[in-house]
Design an enzyme around this catalytic site. Sequence first.
Site, short mmCIF file in Angstrom:
data_model
loop_
_atom_site.label_atom_id
_atom_site.label_comp_id
_atom_site.label_asym_id
_atom_site.label_seq_id
_atom_site.Cartn_x
_atom_site.Cartn_y
_atom_site.Cartn_z
N ASP A 124 0.80 -1.03 0.08
CA ASP A 124 -0.01 0.06 -0.11
C ASP A 124 0.74 1.33 -0.09
O ASP A 124 2.07 1.24 0.29
CB ASP A 124 -1.01 0.00 1.37
CG ASP A 124 -2.09 0.77 0.99
OD1 ASP A 124 -3.39 0.27 0.91
OD2 ASP A 124 -2.08 2.14 0.76
N TYR B 186 -15.45 5.29 -13.56
CA TYR B 186 -15.32 4.14 -12.32
C TYR B 186 -15.88 2.99 -13.15
O TYR B 186 -15.19 1.72 -13.12
CB TYR B 186 -16.16 4.54 -11.11
CG TYR B 186 -15.90 3.47 -10.17
CD1 TYR B 186 -14.55 3.49 -9.45
CD2 TYR B 186 -16.59 2.59 -9.51
CE1 TYR B 186 -14.15 2.55 -8.51
CE2 TYR B 186 -16.39 1.63 -8.59
CZ TYR B 186 -15.20 1.60 -8.20
OH TYR B 186 -14.89 0.49 -7.04
#
Length: 264
Positions: free
Chosen positions: A50, A164
């Site tokens: 991450d 998206y």
Amino acid sequence: MTSAGVLREAQTDGNALAGKVALVTGGASGLGRAMALALAHAGARVVVADLDARAGREVADLAGGTFRACDVSDLDANRALVGFAQEVYGGVDIALLNAGVATGCGVGDDFDPARYRRAMGANLDGVVYGTHAVLPALRARGGGAIVATSSLAGLAAVPLDPLYAANKHAVVGLARSLGPALAPDNVRFNAVCPGFAESRIIDPLRDMLSEQGMPVIPAELVADTVLRIITGDGTGECWFVQAGREPEPFRFRTVPGPARPAAA
């Protein structure tokens, strides 16, 4: 079996992935955090990746694994992540390409090229680059499993957020196409397609969801579905996860073939 029953069953099995090494991108929070912990509970050694180093290290500690900072929109960073896993654990068997962000703009007056590229970089490039980077490592182990996080937005029209929907539809297309393409290498490629699930992405929508009585899917149920995909034998599948329903592969309609010329 109900979704809750499947979740309880998965939580009691601590050996399903014993000896396996797994990568989880976007593992610092939300779905990625739940996936990393579920993998660890099933016996896997986990590398949490991450950009949020603090939260990522916390998850890695909880999972008994390791953390690696990684910008999934950068190909070399994906290669370095895989190399790190090989160096620490000797190889990779599972890759959960989960990192993703909200789009934050449309294609009209609110269009923002920087936001668009950020979303496509995380949600689509991260899957493509991650797959490219991890394939040699999976082949070296004789095969493995890749699960990419798409969305119900990859299975249906989303007029309120078409960009998206575009990158999530692309992930669905990759899963359906790479499943059979990678089968000769004994690499299974599938996608998980949750509805409104517990994650940072739904933060701007929480009030609306509450007003409409729309339940938020627990991240643990999505993680359980991913475990079912990994330990199954399917490939090229796109599993939907929807509140109150049993997760299963979405059944796509067959595209009509070309019409044959009428007989003379």
